[in-house]
Design an enzyme around this catalytic site. Structure first.
Site, PDB file in Angstrom:
ATOM      1  N   ARG A   1      -6.846  23.215  47.519  1.00  0.00           N
ATOM      2  CA  ARG A   1      -5.831  23.650  48.481  1.00  0.00           C
ATOM      3  C   ARG A   1      -6.136  25.092  48.878  1.00  0.00           C
ATOM      4  O   ARG A   1      -6.462  25.926  48.034  1.00  0.00           O
ATOM      5  CB  ARG A   1      -4.439  23.551  47.844  1.00  0.00           C
ATOM      6  CG  ARG A   1      -3.355  23.925  48.834  1.00  0.00           C
ATOM      7  CD  ARG A   1      -1.968  23.516  48.403  1.00  0.00           C
ATOM      8  NE  ARG A   1      -1.001  24.104  49.336  1.00  0.00           N
ATOM      9  CZ  ARG A   1       0.293  23.905  49.281  1.00  0.00           C
ATOM     10  NH1 ARG A   1       0.809  23.158  48.357  1.00  0.00           N
ATOM     11  NH2 ARG A   1       1.097  24.479  50.174  1.00  0.00           N
TER      12      ARG A   1
ATOM     13  N   ASP B   1      -3.829  23.918  57.616  1.00  0.00           N
ATOM     14  CA  ASP B   1      -4.632  24.500  56.522  1.00  0.00           C
ATOM     15  C   ASP B   1      -6.119  24.264  56.776  1.00  0.00           C
ATOM     16  O   ASP B   1      -6.964  25.093  56.425  1.00  0.00           O
ATOM     17  CB  ASP B   1      -4.284  23.836  55.182  1.00  0.00           C
ATOM     18  CG  ASP B   1      -2.936  24.288  54.622  1.00  0.00           C
ATOM     19  OD1 ASP B   1      -2.345  25.231  55.162  1.00  0.00           O
ATOM     20  OD2 ASP B   1      -2.485  23.672  53.628  1.00  0.00           O
TER      21      ASP B   1
ATOM     22  N   ARG C   1     -24.529  55.417  76.901  1.00  0.00           N
ATOM     23  CA  ARG C   1     -23.614  56.294  77.637  1.00  0.00           C
ATOM     24  C   ARG C   1     -23.736  57.739  77.124  1.00  0.00           C
ATOM     25  O   ARG C   1     -23.476  58.012  75.949  1.00  0.00           O
ATOM     26  CB  ARG C   1     -22.177  55.786  77.444  1.00  0.00           C
ATOM     27  CG  ARG C   1     -21.112  56.706  77.962  1.00  0.00           C
ATOM     28  CD  ARG C   1     -21.006  56.655  79.464  1.00  0.00           C
ATOM     29  NE  ARG C   1     -19.869  57.390  79.957  1.00  0.00           N
ATOM     30  CZ  ARG C   1     -19.710  57.745  81.221  1.00  0.00           C
ATOM     31  NH1 ARG C   1     -20.631  57.418  82.118  1.00  0.00           N
ATOM     32  NH2 ARG C   1     -18.652  58.400  81.597  1.00  0.00           N
TER      33      ARG C   1
ATOM     34  N   GLU D   1      -2.118  28.032  66.698  1.00  0.00           N
ATOM     35  CA  GLU D   1      -2.237  27.551  65.307  1.00  0.00           C
ATOM     36  C   GLU D   1      -1.460  28.420  64.315  1.00  0.00           C
ATOM     37  O   GLU D   1      -1.875  28.626  63.179  1.00  0.00           O
ATOM     38  CB  GLU D   1      -3.705  27.395  64.911  1.00  0.00           C
ATOM     39  CG  GLU D   1      -4.376  26.354  65.805  1.00  0.00           C
ATOM     40  CD  GLU D   1      -5.664  25.811  65.255  1.00  0.00           C
ATOM     41  OE1 GLU D   1      -5.791  25.701  64.036  1.00  0.00           O
ATOM     42  OE2 GLU D   1      -6.541  25.500  66.073  1.00  0.00           O
TER      43      GLU D   1
HETATM   44  N1  COS Z   1       0.600  21.744  52.680  1.00  0.00           N
HETATM   45  C1  COS Z   1       1.366  20.726  52.175  1.00  0.00           C
HETATM   46  N2  COS Z   1       2.714  20.755  52.221  1.00  0.00           N
HETATM   47  C2  COS Z   1       3.302  21.832  52.786  1.00  0.00           C
HETATM   48  C3  COS Z   1       2.573  22.903  53.325  1.00  0.00           C
HETATM   49  C4  COS Z   1       1.151  22.844  53.245  1.00  0.00           C
HETATM   50  N3  COS Z   1       0.397  23.815  53.721  1.00  0.00           N
HETATM   51  N4  COS Z   1       3.427  23.817  53.819  1.00  0.00           N
HETATM   52  C5  COS Z   1       4.661  23.359  53.603  1.00  0.00           C
HETATM   53  N5  COS Z   1       4.581  22.160  52.978  1.00  0.00           N
HETATM   54  C6  COS Z   1       5.707  21.311  52.548  1.00  0.00           C
HETATM   55  C7  COS Z   1       6.624  22.063  51.572  1.00  0.00           C
HETATM   56  O1  COS Z   1       6.175  21.918  50.252  1.00  0.00           O
HETATM   57  C8  COS Z   1       7.939  21.367  51.810  1.00  0.00           C
HETATM   58  O2  COS Z   1       7.928  20.137  51.093  1.00  0.00           O
HETATM   59  P1  COS Z   1       9.267  19.360  50.622  1.00  0.00           P
HETATM   60  O3  COS Z   1       9.749  18.574  51.799  1.00  0.00           O
HETATM   61  O4  COS Z   1       8.778  18.473  49.534  1.00  0.00           O
HETATM   62  O5  COS Z   1      10.265  20.384  50.178  1.00  0.00           O
HETATM   63  C9  COS Z   1       7.901  21.040  53.286  1.00  0.00           C
HETATM   64  O6  COS Z   1       6.523  21.020  53.663  1.00  0.00           O
HETATM   65  C10 COS Z   1       8.644  22.043  54.144  1.00  0.00           C
HETATM   66  O7  COS Z   1       8.072  23.315  53.922  1.00  0.00           O
HETATM   67  P2  COS Z   1       8.823  24.664  54.317  1.00  0.00           P
HETATM   68  O8  COS Z   1      10.174  24.653  53.694  1.00  0.00           O
HETATM   69  O9  COS Z   1       7.911  25.787  53.970  1.00  0.00           O
HETATM   70  O10 COS Z   1       8.986  24.486  55.888  1.00  0.00           O
HETATM   71  P3  COS Z   1       9.530  25.472  56.987  1.00  0.00           P
HETATM   72  O11 COS Z   1      10.341  24.701  57.948  1.00  0.00           O
HETATM   73  O12 COS Z   1      10.149  26.682  56.367  1.00  0.00           O
HETATM   74  O13 COS Z   1       8.201  25.859  57.800  1.00  0.00           O
HETATM   75  C11 COS Z   1       6.306  27.196  58.352  1.00  0.00           C
HETATM   76  C12 COS Z   1       7.169  26.547  57.247  1.00  0.00           C
HETATM   77  C13 COS Z   1       7.081  28.204  59.155  1.00  0.00           C
HETATM   78  C14 COS Z   1       5.173  27.877  57.614  1.00  0.00           C
HETATM   79  C15 COS Z   1       5.748  26.088  59.259  1.00  0.00           C
HETATM   80  O14 COS Z   1       6.756  25.494  60.038  1.00  0.00           O
HETATM   81  C16 COS Z   1       4.653  26.557  60.188  1.00  0.00           C
HETATM   82  O15 COS Z   1       3.484  26.674  59.790  1.00  0.00           O
HETATM   83  N6  COS Z   1       4.988  26.844  61.453  1.00  0.00           N
HETATM   84  C17 COS Z   1       4.002  27.210  62.448  1.00  0.00           C
HETATM   85  C18 COS Z   1       3.556  26.020  63.177  1.00  0.00           C
HETATM   86  C19 COS Z   1       2.324  26.293  63.985  1.00  0.00           C
HETATM   87  O16 COS Z   1       1.329  26.770  63.483  1.00  0.00           O
HETATM   88  N7  COS Z   1       2.395  25.962  65.262  1.00  0.00           N
HETATM   89  C20 COS Z   1       1.275  26.104  66.139  1.00  0.00           C
HETATM   90  C21 COS Z   1       1.113  24.821  66.842  1.00  0.00           C
HETATM   91  S1  COS Z   1      -0.410  24.095  66.583  1.00  0.00           S
HETATM   92  S2  COS Z   1      -1.550  24.929  67.934  1.00  0.00           S
END
Ligand code: COS
Length: 383
Positions: free
Chosen positions: A310, A239, A267, A362
């Site tokens: 947020r 984020d 051009r 990301e």
């Molecule tokens: N801030 C705080 N908490 C967050 C959050 C955020 N932005 N996003 C998710 N959460 C929390 C949720 O509230 C949930 O909490 P609980 O354990 O209390 O239920 C938990 O994290 C799991 O969230 P969610 O169910 O949405 O997880 P998913 O496994 O479905 O994953 C995505 C969500 C796909 C969005 C996430 O895995 C993601 O961003 N993947 C991409 C990763 C990425 O960017 N990789 C690049 C590498 S870095 S170069």
């Protein structure tokens, strides 16, 4: 009230970053891209000028700049060269979890290091079988006496080959899905192995490596935040860093737009500069709108962070739109150059290659859409 009027300090910072991009980056960018040269001397100069580690808190020797400041600098740096820019800005990813949740001792030691010398740190989340699906990671951290033992491999690690320390996400409870992941700081000299240097399509002056942790032992206090709470920390980090990627995408798009505008004015076809043809004008107009909206979205997502709010939704809006736009604008710029756009001599082709990664790293464009869909289905958002 929304007001993006930049302060005198921000205007001066933008000018300094632009100057740096123009004088230190652009003259070497295309050569570095061709050879995949590591830009250490540019990193050293940027560090001297205070253009790295924007998010390093003042108490650990940082500049204490805000996220909007970071976005302003990031656009200019990426306008200079987004490959070198990625190397310069990537510490932000490794720093964020430590700032959010690291112990005082870890902050002092590892954040302090970045303020004392032009060192790099890498964010190790992705694995061969765990890209978008973070919870699928296989790297483990096991507690043994007064140590954590980290075992596994991370891929696509930016600056991995040159990092002094790593922020590493690993499973501390293999059965608990996303609730079994923890975050650690691992110093390079603990026995980290750099396995593979990637040869990339674009952003070739940035370094991308596979990093292996062969039962690397670290002290217990190198756990960042609470055990099994690392997944949220990784999401909170993204984020905070995605607005910066959106700002960099704006810089790439702006560079492509400017090159296309210049070319279109010179051009001549059918007796007039091609900029006089309405078909080209409409393309340039759409490109300019995308640059403008990308910047606004990046600024907004960053400003929310500065206000302590947020920004998950806005961060994904900005990253998704700006990254896709950078690609579209770069493709259109090549189109305006015609056949010359396909020739390396004309430089615009580098922007098209560089832009692609912006919608991959990301969090892919599809992951941003997933986040946007989830966030907009929640009642918290009236936007
Ligand atoms: N801030 C705080 N908490 C967050 C959050 C955020 N932005 N996003 C998710 N959460 C929390 C949720 O509230 C949930 O909490 P609980 O354990 O209390 O239920 C938990 O994290 C799991 O969230 P969610 O169910 O949405 O997880 P998913 O496994 O479905 O994953 C995505 C969500 C796909 C969005 C996430 O895995 C993601 O961003 N993947 C991409 C990763 C990425 O960017 N990789 C690049 C590498 S870095 S170069």
């Amino acid at each position: 009230m929304i007001d993006f009027t930049l302060t005198d300090e921000q205007l001066a910072m933008r000018e300094m970053a632009h100057d740096f991009a123009e004088k230190e980056m652009r003259p070497v960018a295309w050569e570095y891209d061709r050879d995949g040269t590591w830009p250490q001397e540019i990193i050293d100069k940027a560090w001297e000028l205070g253009m790295m580690n924007s998010q390093l808190p003042e108490e650990y020797g940082g500049s204490g700049l805000g996220y909007l400041d970071e976005a302003i600098i990031g656009e200019e740096i990426a306008w200079g060269c987004s490959g070198i820019g990625t190397s310069l800005t990537c510490n932000g990813l490794a720093i964020a979890p430590v700032v959010l949740a690291g112990s005082e001792a870890v902050k002092k030691e590892y954040l302090g290091r970045l303020s004392q010398a032009p060192l790099l740190a890498s964010f190790c989340l992705t694995e061969p079988d765990a890209g978008s699906d973070v919870s699928g990671m296989k790297t483990t951290a096991t507690r043994k006496g007064d140590k954590w033992v980290i075992s596994g491999s991370k891929c696509f690690i930016t600056n991995g080959e040159y990092a002094n320390w790593y922020t590493v996400f690993a499973k501390t409870d293999r059965e608990a899905g996303h609730r079994g992941i923890s975050c650690f700081v691992v110093p390079r000299d603990a026995g980290v192995i750099v396995d593979k240097h990637e040869d990339k399509l674009g952003q070739r002056a940035s370094n991308t490596a596979t990093i292996t942790f062969p039962d690397v032992e670290i002290p217990l206090d190198h756990l960042v935040g609470e055990e099994n709470k690392g997944f949220k920390l990784s999401m909170m980090t993204l984020d905070r860093t995605r607005p910066g990627v959106a700002a960099m995408a704006t810089g790439v798009a702006r560079a492509a737009l400017e090159m296309a505008q210049e070319y279109a004015k010179q051009r001549v076809q059918f007796g007039v500069p091609i900029a006089m043809h309405q078909g080209i004008q409409f393309m340039l107009a759409d490109m300019a709108t995308k640059v403008y909206l990308s910047r606004l979205a990046a600024y907004h997502a960053a400003a929310l962070l500065d206000q302590g709010k947020r920004n998950t939704l806005e961060s994904s809006h900005a990253k998704r739109f700006a990254a896709d736009s950078a690609m579209e604008v770069a493709v259109d710029a090549v189109q305006i150059f015609g056949g010359y756009g396909f020739i390396k001599e004309y430089k615009v082709e580098k922007l098209m290659r560089d832009a692609k990664i912006l919608a991959l790293y990301e969090g892919t464009a599809q992951i941003q859409r997933l986040v946007i869909a989830r966030e907009t289905l929640l009642p918290r958002n009236g936007l």
